[in-house]
Write an enzyme that holds these catalytic residues in place. Sequence first.
Site, PDB file in Angstrom:
ATOM      1  N   CYS A   1      40.488  42.847  28.587  1.00  0.00           N
ATOM      2  CA  CYS A   1      39.693  42.862  27.356  1.00  0.00           C
ATOM      3  C   CYS A   1      40.537  42.317  26.211  1.00  0.00           C
ATOM      4  CB  CYS A   1      39.167  44.261  27.046  1.00  0.00           C
ATOM      5  SG  CYS A   1      40.397  45.572  27.013  1.00  0.00           S
TER       6      CYS A   1
ATOM      7  N   SER B   1      44.178  45.900  29.058  1.00  0.00           N
ATOM      8  CA  SER B   1      44.016  45.445  27.670  1.00  0.00           C
ATOM      9  C   SER B   1      44.942  44.275  27.408  1.00  0.00           C
ATOM     10  CB  SER B   1      44.384  46.572  26.702  1.00  0.00           C
ATOM     11  OG  SER B   1      45.787  46.802  26.725  1.00  0.00           O
ATOM     12  N   ASP B   2      44.585  43.419  26.454  1.00  0.00           N
ATOM     13  CA  ASP B   2      45.565  42.451  25.979  1.00  0.00           C
ATOM     14  C   ASP B   2      46.675  43.240  25.290  1.00  0.00           C
ATOM     15  OD1 ASP B   2      46.921  40.148  25.387  1.00  0.00           O
ATOM     16  OD2 ASP B   2      45.209  39.114  24.511  1.00  0.00           O
ATOM     17  N   CYS B   3      47.872  42.623  25.204  1.00  0.00           N
ATOM     18  CA  CYS B   3      49.044  43.419  24.867  1.00  0.00           C
ATOM     19  C   CYS B   3      48.993  43.974  23.454  1.00  0.00           C
ATOM     20  CB  CYS B   3      50.298  42.613  25.139  1.00  0.00           C
ATOM     21  SG  CYS B   3      50.407  42.254  26.905  1.00  0.00           S
TER      22      CYS B   3
ATOM     23  N   SER C   1      46.574  45.852  22.295  1.00  0.00           N
ATOM     24  CA  SER C   1      45.206  45.915  21.754  1.00  0.00           C
ATOM     25  C   SER C   1      44.900  47.260  21.105  1.00  0.00           C
ATOM     26  CB  SER C   1      44.174  45.714  22.868  1.00  0.00           C
ATOM     27  OG  SER C   1      44.060  44.381  23.218  1.00  0.00           O
TER      28      SER C   1
END
Length: 462
Positions: A280, A313-315, A317
Amino acid sequence: MARFYTFLFLAVFLSTAASRRLSPRATPGPILTSGKNYTRVCDAARFASLGLDVKDMVYCDRSLSYADRVADLIGRMTLDEKIAQLGDQALGAPRIGLPKYNWWSEILHGVSWVGHGTYFGDIVPGATSFPTVILSAASFNQSMWKKIGQVASTEARAMYNLGHAGLTFWSPNINVVRDPRWGRVLETPGEDPLTVGLYAKNFVRGLQDVEGQELSSDPNSRPLKVSSCCKHYAAYDLDSWKGVNRYSFDARVTEQDMAETFLRPFEMCIKEGDASSIMCSYNRVNGIPVCADARLLVETVRGEWGLHGYIVSDCDSLEVMADGSHWLNDDKEDTVAQALNAGLDLDCGIYYPNYTGSAVKKGMIRESSINNALTNLYTVLMRLGFFDGSDEFKSLGLKDICSKENVDFAAEAARQGIVLLKNENNTLPLSSSPSKTFAIVGPHANATTVMIGNYEGKRLDS
Ligand SMILES: *[C@@H]1O[C@H](CO)[C@@H](O)[C@H](O)[C@H]1NC(C)=O
Ligand SMILES: *[C@@H]1O[C@H](CO)[C@@H](O)[C@H](O)[C@H]1NC(C)=O
Ligand SMILES: *[C@@H]1O[C@H](CO)[C@@H](O)[C@H](O)[C@H]1NC(C)=O
Ligand SMILES: *[C@@H]1O[C@H](CO)[C@@H](O)[C@H](O)[C@H]1NC(C)=O
Ligand SMILES: *[C@@H]1O[C@H](CO)[C@@H](O)[C@H](O)[C@H]1NC(C)=O
């Protein structure tokens, strides 16, 4: 060239929370126990070195199903041990023989230096670098996209055997390009949702499928060569524009555009490619941060599309959600609870490891939700042979990385993607008789660094 390169760097790395966490000298990804490297968890000698007996560990019993083994593994963990596995740099639990694992590796156009799971240096200086995705995509050759995935994942498995890569790769980038000025267009298959979806499906099958075992009556037991991840979900393609940035950006998207453009490639990536992960994105969609949107995550990805794998998650997020966009004025515990309850299994970051414990104490998260996330994560690692090793891939090594055959295929892929728009007066091909001299001029005449793209497959300082 210098200006373009600087721009690329600014667009991709600067001012990002992720840049603080990313270092080219990242910790390598082998299973390191008592100073020795192992390629599988369930190695009797490894357990013995910890003062444990592998026979006591039901999760290592190969006669049982992955579901039973994963349930046993999770059942052995204390709550604190469980929470320590919810970040991308999972700490493991030495007490029960579970090693640490770095979830973050990248394989956008060949194995990349980016991420904590992979590193280049000493014995593996680099991996075969395929053309940037926007170029390969222009070949419209689906079997070639798949073959790129196959060759790249063979190099990845070889690097894993050498302790230089993980098994979980956060590629491809399948955001549909809506504006050519977006700084990450080169990472994607372009502007057409169908082409992007077909690229995703083929590349993911190339990366993940183990030959002869593509079909299985139980997709959650289907073996994986490496694990692939469709990103960044969804409506994300913007970096920084007139004060709007990718972190706090709120994409206002109609249902129709969502269905036809932004979700379609992801649906194909999951349903047709059977990708074992989805990431995401930082942004919000119609007001809600994607990583906390139960409708987009658990209902759509898991429910409608039937993901067999984990959601990451994107880092950072979650940090962005709480400290950056101050969504709903949530505190840190609210934030991790929103995300976990929406279906986010793994945090690329430190919020889950740091704040899930206090969120449980406050009654915002049930332990069963944590068990559920861990089940999704460890089932993927089981399918990858992290616990049992792999007969198919155990012989791969240095000879399989940057072999002449692979480098030649990368050149062939570049040739297939090159598009000649105009050949006035049949000027091309130029005759290359030795008596002729050509001047190649312009900022990209010898832009070797720019042309290798980002997420490149070599050491940054070489
Ligand atoms: C284990 O692997 C890492 C990474 O390749 C390496 O730095 C280290 O020397 C290895 N250790 C042993 C004991 O082989
Ligand atoms: C597609 O790529 C494959 C693999 O490189 C190649 O064998 C095939 O000829 C290509 N197809 C076309 C139509 O160019
Ligand atoms: C997470 O916890 C560690 C250890 O207590 C601390 O150093 C770090 O600053 C915390 N990070 C965040 C984002 O809360
Ligand atoms: C093509 O030929 C025409 C007519 O000789 C000439 O005017 C034009 O400059 C040529 N173009 C190129 C790119 O050589
Ligand atoms: C092109 O760039 C490479 C790497 O920066 C350099 O080694 C090489 O000498 C350059 N070639 C020319 C013709 O300038």
